[in-house]
Design a protein around this motif. Sequence first.
Motif, PDB file in Angstrom:
ATOM      1  N   LYS A 143     -29.407  -4.350 -42.456  1.00  0.00           N
ATOM      2  CA  LYS A 143     -28.468  -3.931 -43.499  1.00  0.00           C
ATOM      3  C   LYS A 143     -28.685  -4.631 -44.833  1.00  0.00           C
ATOM      4  CE  LYS A 143     -25.748  -1.052 -41.204  1.00  0.00           C
ATOM      5  NZ  LYS A 143     -25.525   0.355 -41.610  1.00  0.00           N
ATOM      6  N   LEU A 144     -29.170  -5.872 -44.808  1.00  0.00           N
ATOM      7  CA  LEU A 144     -29.142  -6.697 -46.015  1.00  0.00           C
ATOM      8  C   LEU A 144     -30.491  -6.946 -46.665  1.00  0.00           C
ATOM      9  CD1 LEU A 144     -26.547  -9.379 -44.839  1.00  0.00           C
ATOM     10  CD2 LEU A 144     -26.131  -7.215 -46.007  1.00  0.00           C
ATOM     11  N   THR A 145     -31.580  -6.437 -46.074  1.00  0.00           N
ATOM     12  CA  THR A 145     -32.896  -6.707 -46.655  1.00  0.00           C
ATOM     13  C   THR A 145     -33.640  -5.418 -46.960  1.00  0.00           C
ATOM     14  OG1 THR A 145     -33.977  -6.878 -44.490  1.00  0.00           O
ATOM     15  CG2 THR A 145     -33.016  -8.893 -45.394  1.00  0.00           C
ATOM     16  N   ASP A 146     -34.916  -5.553 -47.342  1.00  0.00           N
ATOM     17  CA  ASP A 146     -35.699  -4.398 -47.751  1.00  0.00           C
ATOM     18  C   ASP A 146     -36.568  -3.877 -46.604  1.00  0.00           C
ATOM     19  OD1 ASP A 146     -37.307  -6.591 -47.648  1.00  0.00           O
ATOM     20  OD2 ASP A 146     -38.491  -6.070 -49.413  1.00  0.00           O
ATOM     21  N   VAL A 147     -37.285  -2.782 -46.866  1.00  0.00           N
ATOM     22  CA  VAL A 147     -38.095  -2.116 -45.845  1.00  0.00           C
ATOM     23  C   VAL A 147     -39.132  -3.054 -45.242  1.00  0.00           C
ATOM     24  CG1 VAL A 147     -39.779  -0.289 -45.433  1.00  0.00           C
ATOM     25  CG2 VAL A 147     -37.778   0.175 -46.845  1.00  0.00           C
ATOM     26  N   SER A 148     -39.841  -3.796 -46.096  1.00  0.00           N
ATOM     27  CA  SER A 148     -40.904  -4.671 -45.624  1.00  0.00           C
ATOM     28  C   SER A 148     -40.368  -5.769 -44.709  1.00  0.00           C
ATOM     29  CB  SER A 148     -41.631  -5.295 -46.821  1.00  0.00           C
ATOM     30  OG  SER A 148     -42.650  -6.153 -46.389  1.00  0.00           O
ATOM     31  N   THR A 149     -39.248  -6.381 -45.101  1.00  0.00           N
ATOM     32  CA  THR A 149     -38.661  -7.443 -44.281  1.00  0.00           C
ATOM     33  C   THR A 149     -38.176  -6.886 -42.951  1.00  0.00           C
ATOM     34  OG1 THR A 149     -37.967  -8.607 -46.289  1.00  0.00           O
ATOM     35  CG2 THR A 149     -36.934  -9.275 -44.224  1.00  0.00           C
ATOM     36  N   ARG A 150     -37.550  -5.704 -42.985  1.00  0.00           N
ATOM     37  CA  ARG A 150     -37.084  -5.077 -41.735  1.00  0.00           C
ATOM     38  C   ARG A 150     -38.252  -4.807 -40.796  1.00  0.00           C
ATOM     39  NH1 ARG A 150     -33.573  -2.097 -45.305  1.00  0.00           N
ATOM     40  NH2 ARG A 150     -34.883  -0.242 -45.169  1.00  0.00           N
ATOM     41  N   LYS A 151     -39.346  -4.317 -41.360  1.00  0.00           N
ATOM     42  CA  LYS A 151     -40.519  -3.992 -40.543  1.00  0.00           C
ATOM     43  C   LYS A 151     -41.096  -5.255 -39.910  1.00  0.00           C
ATOM     44  CE  LYS A 151     -45.077  -1.795 -40.787  1.00  0.00           C
ATOM     45  NZ  LYS A 151     -46.056  -1.114 -41.678  1.00  0.00           N
ATOM     46  N   ASN A 152     -41.223  -6.328 -40.693  1.00  0.00           N
ATOM     47  CA  ASN A 152     -41.766  -7.581 -40.177  1.00  0.00           C
ATOM     48  C   ASN A 152     -40.865  -8.193 -39.116  1.00  0.00           C
ATOM     49  OD1 ASN A 152     -44.032  -7.513 -41.833  1.00  0.00           O
ATOM     50  ND2 ASN A 152     -43.029  -8.606 -43.500  1.00  0.00           N
ATOM     51  N   TYR A 153     -39.536  -8.119 -39.341  1.00  0.00           N
ATOM     52  CA  TYR A 153     -38.616  -8.696 -38.364  1.00  0.00           C
ATOM     53  C   TYR A 153     -38.640  -7.888 -37.069  1.00  0.00           C
ATOM     54  CZ  TYR A 153     -34.704 -11.291 -36.536  1.00  0.00           C
ATOM     55  OH  TYR A 153     -33.928 -12.094 -35.753  1.00  0.00           O
ATOM     56  N   SER A 154     -38.763  -6.565 -37.197  1.00  0.00           N
ATOM     57  CA  SER A 154     -38.825  -5.713 -36.010  1.00  0.00           C
ATOM     58  C   SER A 154     -40.039  -6.071 -35.157  1.00  0.00           C
ATOM     59  CB  SER A 154     -38.883  -4.243 -36.430  1.00  0.00           C
ATOM     60  OG  SER A 154     -39.002  -3.403 -35.308  1.00  0.00           O
ATOM     61  N   THR A 155     -41.172  -6.317 -35.808  1.00  0.00           N
ATOM     62  CA  THR A 155     -42.387  -6.714 -35.089  1.00  0.00           C
ATOM     63  C   THR A 155     -42.190  -8.068 -34.407  1.00  0.00           C
ATOM     64  OG1 THR A 155     -43.749  -5.543 -36.712  1.00  0.00           O
ATOM     65  CG2 THR A 155     -44.847  -7.152 -35.326  1.00  0.00           C
ATOM     66  N   ALA A 156     -41.539  -8.980 -35.118  1.00  0.00           N
ATOM     67  CA  ALA A 156     -41.281 -10.304 -34.542  1.00  0.00           C
ATOM     68  C   ALA A 156     -40.360 -10.197 -33.328  1.00  0.00           C
ATOM     69  CB  ALA A 156     -40.662 -11.222 -35.599  1.00  0.00           C
ATOM     70  N   MET A 157     -39.369  -9.324 -33.409  1.00  0.00           N
ATOM     71  CA  MET A 157     -38.442  -9.150 -32.292  1.00  0.00           C
ATOM     72  C   MET A 157     -39.151  -8.619 -31.052  1.00  0.00           C
ATOM     73  SD  MET A 157     -35.324 -10.131 -32.307  1.00  0.00           S
ATOM     74  CE  MET A 157     -34.625  -9.106 -31.010  1.00  0.00           C
ATOM     75  N   LEU A 158     -40.144  -7.759 -31.237  1.00  0.00           N
ATOM     76  CA  LEU A 158     -40.909  -7.252 -30.103  1.00  0.00           C
ATOM     77  C   LEU A 158     -41.624  -8.404 -29.396  1.00  0.00           C
ATOM     78  CD1 LEU A 158     -42.479  -3.963 -31.534  1.00  0.00           C
ATOM     79  CD2 LEU A 158     -40.621  -4.177 -29.885  1.00  0.00           C
ATOM     80  N   LYS A 159     -42.117  -9.371 -30.176  1.00  0.00           N
ATOM     81  CA  LYS A 159     -42.800 -10.519 -29.593  1.00  0.00           C
ATOM     82  C   LYS A 159     -41.810 -11.410 -28.840  1.00  0.00           C
ATOM     83  CE  LYS A 159     -46.436 -10.558 -33.117  1.00  0.00           C
ATOM     84  NZ  LYS A 159     -47.054 -11.290 -34.245  1.00  0.00           N
ATOM     85  N   VAL A 160     -40.607 -11.535 -29.391  1.00  0.00           N
ATOM     86  CA  VAL A 160     -39.577 -12.313 -28.711  1.00  0.00           C
ATOM     87  C   VAL A 160     -39.219 -11.663 -27.379  1.00  0.00           C
ATOM     88  CG1 VAL A 160     -37.167 -13.053 -28.795  1.00  0.00           C
ATOM     89  CG2 VAL A 160     -38.599 -13.289 -30.826  1.00  0.00           C
ATOM     90  N   LYS A 161     -38.979 -10.351 -27.416  1.00  0.00           N
ATOM     91  CA  LYS A 161     -38.595  -9.634 -26.199  1.00  0.00           C
ATOM     92  C   LYS A 161     -39.707  -9.648 -25.159  1.00  0.00           C
ATOM     93  CE  LYS A 161     -35.395  -6.543 -28.621  1.00  0.00           C
ATOM     94  NZ  LYS A 161     -35.136  -5.166 -29.092  1.00  0.00           N
ATOM     95  N   ALA A 162     -40.972  -9.723 -25.630  1.00  0.00           N
ATOM     96  CA  ALA A 162     -42.103  -9.675 -24.715  1.00  0.00           C
ATOM     97  C   ALA A 162     -42.138 -10.867 -23.765  1.00  0.00           C
ATOM     98  CB  ALA A 162     -43.407  -9.614 -25.509  1.00  0.00           C
TER      99      ALA A 162
END
Length: 319
Positions: free
Chosen positions: A88-107
């Motif tokens: 909600k609070l950041t831009d497209v690039s930050t959302r995309k990078n965080y989403s990728t990081a979350m996949l690594k966390v969940k892995a």
Amino acid sequence: MNRIDRVTAILIQLQSKRVVKAQEIADRFNISLRTVYRDVKALDEAGVPVIGEAGVGYSIMEGYRLPPVMFTREEATAFLTAEKLVEKLTDVSTRKNYSTAMLKVKAVLRLTEKDYLEAMEQHIEVIENQYVPKRSNDTIHLQQVLQSIASKKVLQLDYFANHNQQQSNRDVEPVGIYYLGENWYMVAYCRLRKDYRTFKFGSISRLTVMDVHFDKQHPSLKSFLNKVSKEKNLQTVVLLIDKNVLPYFGDQKYYNGFVSQREADANTIEMTFLTGSLIGFARWFLLFGDHAIIKSPQALMDEVKVALASISKKVNTAN
């Protein structure tokens, strides 16, 4: 936390930075420096290549890595909560990078934790304030600015200044970014004004990272914000407010410098604010003034009296 868990956590902390001071470890775990020394020695005896330098801190030999980390359920939930805020609070690039990081966390999570996160995801939401005009964060380019800070490259902006309603082109040396009152801001050294300025992302129509490096060593963002706060000459306001009107304050109390509150008696709350404008605060006070008393300062009472006199005069003229 038992010692085994603490020593493991200290190892992770040592890997998170180039150098970690003993006092940082002591503060984090609320332990004595003597205990820190014992725990670090235990790591060394277990074969972890810890390098300690008096007066500097601890570091781990380059190339050493801890095997994949298992996150606790609580840590994983904290990541999930942060993901909702990032969306909600950041831009497209930050959302995309965080989403990728979350996949690594969940892995690296256990199956039970993965199932837990899937179940929890639908129970966490970030709702935008319906009283604030909806805005798009898709063009604020947070990552571009952060990369520019890391590489010490000059940014070129097309900027619209609200205070004089003028468009200008600026070359700036970025210092840092911060989020305040529904908006992102950038602190930067403006080469045009030859001074530090704060730029609201929503007023930047174009942002370009130039192939120009700057060598100037700028102060930290925290020190800059502290300096600005002191220069604003904030004044303390103390009010006594009827409890029954508090639910109607909403976020407005934060926009007007809310600091703290305490119960004065069964029906009254004492609230403390820090404001840079007594005139502006007086105007806000008029919204609920019939349910409140100004405890201090006298200057605020005077501003309210002036405003009430002006209103009264206009009302009487209209009649």
